[in-house]
Design a protein around this motif. Structure first.
Motif, mmCIF file in Angstrom:
data_model
loop_
_atom_site.group_PDB
_atom_site.id
_atom_site.type_symbol
_atom_site.label_atom_id
_atom_site.label_comp_id
_atom_site.label_asym_id
_atom_site.label_seq_id
_atom_site.Cartn_x
_atom_site.Cartn_y
_atom_site.Cartn_z
ATOM 1 N N ARG A 60 0.850 -1.188 0.000
ATOM 2 C CA ARG A 60 0.000 0.000 0.000
ATOM 3 C C ARG A 60 0.895 1.250 0.000
ATOM 4 O O ARG A 60 1.411 1.679 1.046
ATOM 5 C CB ARG A 60 -0.899 0.006 1.230
ATOM 6 N N GLN A 61 1.081 1.832 -1.149
ATOM 7 C CA GLN A 61 1.910 3.029 -1.273
ATOM 8 C C GLN A 61 1.289 4.186 -0.512
ATOM 9 O O GLN A 61 2.004 5.001 0.103
ATOM 10 C CB GLN A 61 2.078 3.394 -2.750
ATOM 11 N N HIS A 62 -0.006 4.253 -0.495
ATOM 12 C CA HIS A 62 -0.654 5.383 0.171
ATOM 13 C C HIS A 62 -0.448 5.311 1.689
ATOM 14 O O HIS A 62 -0.491 6.339 2.382
ATOM 15 C CB HIS A 62 -2.142 5.428 -0.158
ATOM 16 N N ALA A 63 -0.215 4.094 2.230
ATOM 17 C CA ALA A 63 0.071 3.986 3.668
ATOM 18 C C ALA A 63 1.430 4.620 3.992
ATOM 19 O O ALA A 63 1.595 5.333 5.006
ATOM 20 C CB ALA A 63 0.052 2.524 4.102
ATOM 21 N N TYR A 64 2.394 4.354 3.102
ATOM 22 C CA TYR A 64 3.720 4.964 3.301
ATOM 23 C C TYR A 64 3.638 6.474 3.130
ATOM 24 O O TYR A 64 4.191 7.241 3.930
ATOM 25 C CB TYR A 64 4.717 4.379 2.310
ATOM 26 N N ASP A 65 2.938 6.917 2.099
ATOM 27 C CA ASP A 65 2.813 8.357 1.857
ATOM 28 C C ASP A 65 2.106 9.035 3.020
ATOM 29 O O ASP A 65 2.473 10.162 3.437
ATOM 30 C CB ASP A 65 2.031 8.607 0.571
ATOM 31 N N SER A 66 1.105 8.369 3.574
ATOM 32 C CA SER A 66 0.377 8.951 4.704
ATOM 33 C C SER A 66 1.284 9.095 5.926
ATOM 34 O O SER A 66 1.249 10.111 6.647
ATOM 35 C CB SER A 66 -0.828 8.066 5.047
ATOM 36 N N THR A 67 2.121 8.069 6.140
ATOM 37 C CA THR A 67 3.043 8.124 7.281
ATOM 38 C C THR A 67 4.043 9.268 7.123
ATOM 39 O O THR A 67 4.291 10.053 8.068
ATOM 40 C CB THR A 67 3.786 6.789 7.408
ATOM 41 N N ALA A 68 4.647 9.350 5.920
ATOM 42 C CA ALA A 68 5.643 10.405 5.680
ATOM 43 C C ALA A 68 5.013 11.787 5.784
ATOM 44 O O ALA A 68 5.607 12.720 6.364
ATOM 45 C CB ALA A 68 6.273 10.204 4.303
#
Length: 723
Positions: free
Chosen positions: A84-92
């Motif tokens: 889930r790329q959006h999970a990483y983007d959300s964290t950053a």
């Protein structure tokens, strides 16, 4: 609604009883149970007969084997995890926003930092707020977290405890539209994420910084590898469903068990598989109530179609119980013989005696009735379970229909040759069609064609020998019987020609007229001819009392009273019926004797009686006993009898005079109601008149005078004076 009377119920019951009888005969004749073909023998038992595979069939795996293989195959499916790329983007993004808010609050004191962190759900102490307020510490902490996320979350990390329950050693990692197989040990877990975080600790010597670092790495963590449980289970279910249930194939002709052999586990397995396959195909039934009632009802419904056709469209046959019984007997014989074929040679339905039944029905009734009967019987035979894997329906239809169409006329022994050839050709063409469609070798096509030809020959022979029996049972008169009756050497005809030659000549002339007219309108011309031969047979009792047999100048009626003469004339009808009974003439031929006069008056002696003494006391004494004509043939015979006799008294016959005489006689018969019971239309009557005119014009044509010098006789010839 009016209920039928008991007599009516008995009438129909006696005829419809044949339907369940025939259905029962079919059920008993054909091997209907799977146990008849594949007996279920337990392992260790001895087989009492050889069992050979009648067709290719599959031995399936047991339920336990299927389940075990399905689970093994399902376990081979690798679980799917999606990055889930959006999970990483959300964290950053969340982390960057957090430090931006802290940066803005750092100059306002620890309390402002606490409020800024609390807005992001991060509870911190004043000591931790003071730690974050330091720009160097804060930037080092942010950089450490960013490196941690780049080295873990960007690569993919599962949630806490996810991989601990995973059984598969390999996983499918899906990134966008691409998938890759990864060893489970190479996938980062939450515990490994925490270990990586320790390695990247920016200030391990500070207890406040250590707690704050741990707190932030946990707060901002988002798993970026998510298990796709439903999709994984769907793939596993697909694999479970893809398990091949078949274990191996048994080929047609393979021996499953030999006689007296001990049944092994493998043989038992094959017998069970064959038994189930027979039931699945509908090629056999069980011994249950449904397995018995179902086939009986199916065959009864099919056979009832023919009985309904008899009831509505062949009532003259339906009325005659003998004829219905014969049809039921023929159907039953056919079904029993087909059952023998099914038990002995089930792969060769072309030897079923369908042509025999079709030929018998055609000769006794007609081709239309025969064709319908053949097709219904073919369906009944073809639907029997044992014939489901062979073209029985097609071959029976071919044999029955060709036989029904081939017997158009049957007036000599040689007429049987053509049907045999036609039937043989039908079977051969049918076998060729099946062979081309199914890829049969030429030997198979030739064998089936040969067997069909033999069937046609045997059927023709059976028809020839059994036809007299069928005629005797049903009282149906066939062309062969009529031809035998038309032989001039028959006792009655020989006696008529010798004792009443004038009557015999009149009968022959009348026969020519009637046959031509019958053929013209589609009636039975041969029956009309033979009926005319015998219509006046009663005159042999008193031949000299009929004008055609009298010597000129010697009329015995001159010495009798009109009533006596009328009684003698009427007696030739009753005398004829007596002679017909003694000679066993068929009813259809004997009907010409009373019906050719109907209930007409003996006008000559009636007029004479009126002249002698006024109106007779009983006019019925001068009326023929009847009945009036009830068939087309006897009606035409009535007209022909009057026309032939009338033209003998006319001179100078011309076609116009003949036509007018025919019209007058026909008009007289119609006006007197003598043709009311005959199934003749006005159009057919006109055709009869036209046929009479053609024949009579040829009979009474003009002759030329031949010179007496050459031995001829002219119109002026006179016999020489006796010396």
């Amino acid at each position: 609604m009016k209920l039928p009377t008991q007599e009516r119920v008995r009438y129909h019951t006696a005829r419809w009883l044949w339907v369940p009888i025939m259905a029962l005969a079919a059920h008993l004749a054909f091997p209907s149970s799977a146990a008849d073909v594949a007996p279920l023998l337990e392992p260790g038992a001895r087989a009492d007969k050889e069992v050979v595979a009648p067709f290719n069939f599959v031995v399936n795996k047991s339920e336990d084997e299927l389940q075990r293989e399905a689970e093994e195959l399902a376990a081979s499916a690798k679980p799917i995890y999606e990055f889930r790329q959006h999970a990483y983007d959300s964290t950053a993004t969340t982390m960057a926003a957090f430090f931006s808010a802290v940066d803005a609050a750092a100059d306002q004191g620890p309390q402002a930092v606490i409020h800024a962190a609390d807005d992001f759900g991060v509870p911190i102490t004043p000591q931790e707020a003071a730690y974050l307020a330091k720009g160097g510490k804060r930037r080092a902490l942010q950089q450490a977290l960013q490196r941690l996320f780049d080295r873990t979350l960007a690569q993919g990390v599962t949630g806490p405890g996810v991989l601990q329950v995973e059984q598969s050693r390999e996983l499918i990692i899906r990134r966008g539209s691409t998938e890759s197989s990864v060893q489970r040990d190479q996938v980062l877990t939450f515990a490994q994420y925490l270990n990586r975080a320790k390695q990247l600790h920016p200030d391990p010597g500070s207890s406040v910084g250590d707690v704050l670092y741990i707190k932030l790495q946990r707060q901002f963590f988002r798993p970026t590898l998510i298990p796709k449980t439903l999709e994984t289970e769907r793939r596993r279910n697909e694999l479970r469903g893809s398990v091949d249930p078949s274990k191996y194939i048994v080929r047609a002709g393979d021996r499953i068990v030999a006689p007296h052999d001990v049944v092994t586990n493998e043989a038992h397995e094959r017998l069970v598989a064959l038994h189930q396959e027979l039931l699945r195909r509908g090629a056999a039934t069980t011994y249950s109530i449904r397995g018995v009632v179902g086939p009986l009802l199916r065959d009864s419904l099919l056979l009832s179609i023919f009985w309904v056709l008899l009831l509505f469209y062949r009532r003259e046959t339906y009325r005659e119980l003998r004829q219905v019984a014969l049809i039921g007997g023929l159907f039953s014989v056919l079904l029993l013989q087909a059952g023998i074929v099914a038990r002995s040679y089930p792969t060769h339905p072309e030897i079923v005696f369908m042509p025999f039944v079709a030929m018998m029905m055609t000769v006794l009734f007609n081709g239309r009735v025969s064709m319908i009967a053949a097709m219904i019987l073919a369906v009944v035979v073809g639907l029997q379970p044992v014939f489901h894997d062979v073209p029985a329906l097609f071959l029976c239809v071919v044999g029955g229909v060709t036989a029904a169409l081939s017997v158009r006329t049957l007036r000599s022994r040689s007429n049987f040759y053509a049907p045999v050839l036609i039937i043989a050709s039908g079977y051969l063409v049918g076998a060729l069609a099946l062979g081309l469609a199914s890829g049969w070798p030429i030997e198979e096509v030739a064998l089936r064609g040969l067997l069909g030809a033999v069937n046609g020959l045997v059927s023709a022979g059976l028809t020839f020998f059994l036809l007299p029996v069928a005629e005797s049972v049903t009282h149906i008169t066939t062309d062969l019987t009529l031809l035998e009756l038309s032989d001039p050497s028959r006792p009655l005809l020989r006696r008529l020609s010798l004792e009443a030659p004038g009557t015999y000549a009149h009968s022959v002339a009348m026969a020519n007229l009637v046959e031509a007219a019958c053929n013209r309108i589609g009636a039975n011309g041969l029956l009309g001819r033979v009926g005319c031969y015998y219509h006046d047979i009663g005159k042999v009792k008193n031949p000299m009392f009929f004008v055609e047999n009298q010597i000129p100048g010697n009329n015995p009626h001159d010495r009798l009273k009109p009533l006596q003469s009328a009684q003698i004339i009427k007696a030739h009808v009753t005398d004829g019926l007596v002679l017909a009974g003694e000679a066993d003439l068929p009813d259809s031929v004997a009907a010409f004797i009373p019906e050719h006069h109907g209930t007409t008056q003996i006008t000559y002696f009636l007029d004479k009686a009126k002249k002698d003494g006024g109106t007779p006391r009983d006019p019925e004494d001068f009326v023929y006993p009847g009945p009036r004509p009830r068939s087309m043939e006897t009606a035409i015979a009535m007209i022909a009898d009057s026309v032939e006799a009338a033209l003998r008294v006319l001179d100078d016959l011309t076609p116009q005079k003949i036509e007018e005489a025919i019209d007058h006689i026909v008009r007289t018969k119609v006006n007197a109601g003598q043709l009311d019971e005959a199934p003749l239309t006005l159009q057919q009557i006109e055709q009869v008149k036209a046929a009479f005119l053609v024949v009579l014009s040829g009979m009474y044509h003009n002759r030329i005078d031949y010179p007496e010098s050459s031995g001829g006789i002219g119109a002026t010839w006179q016999p020489a004076t006796a010396r």
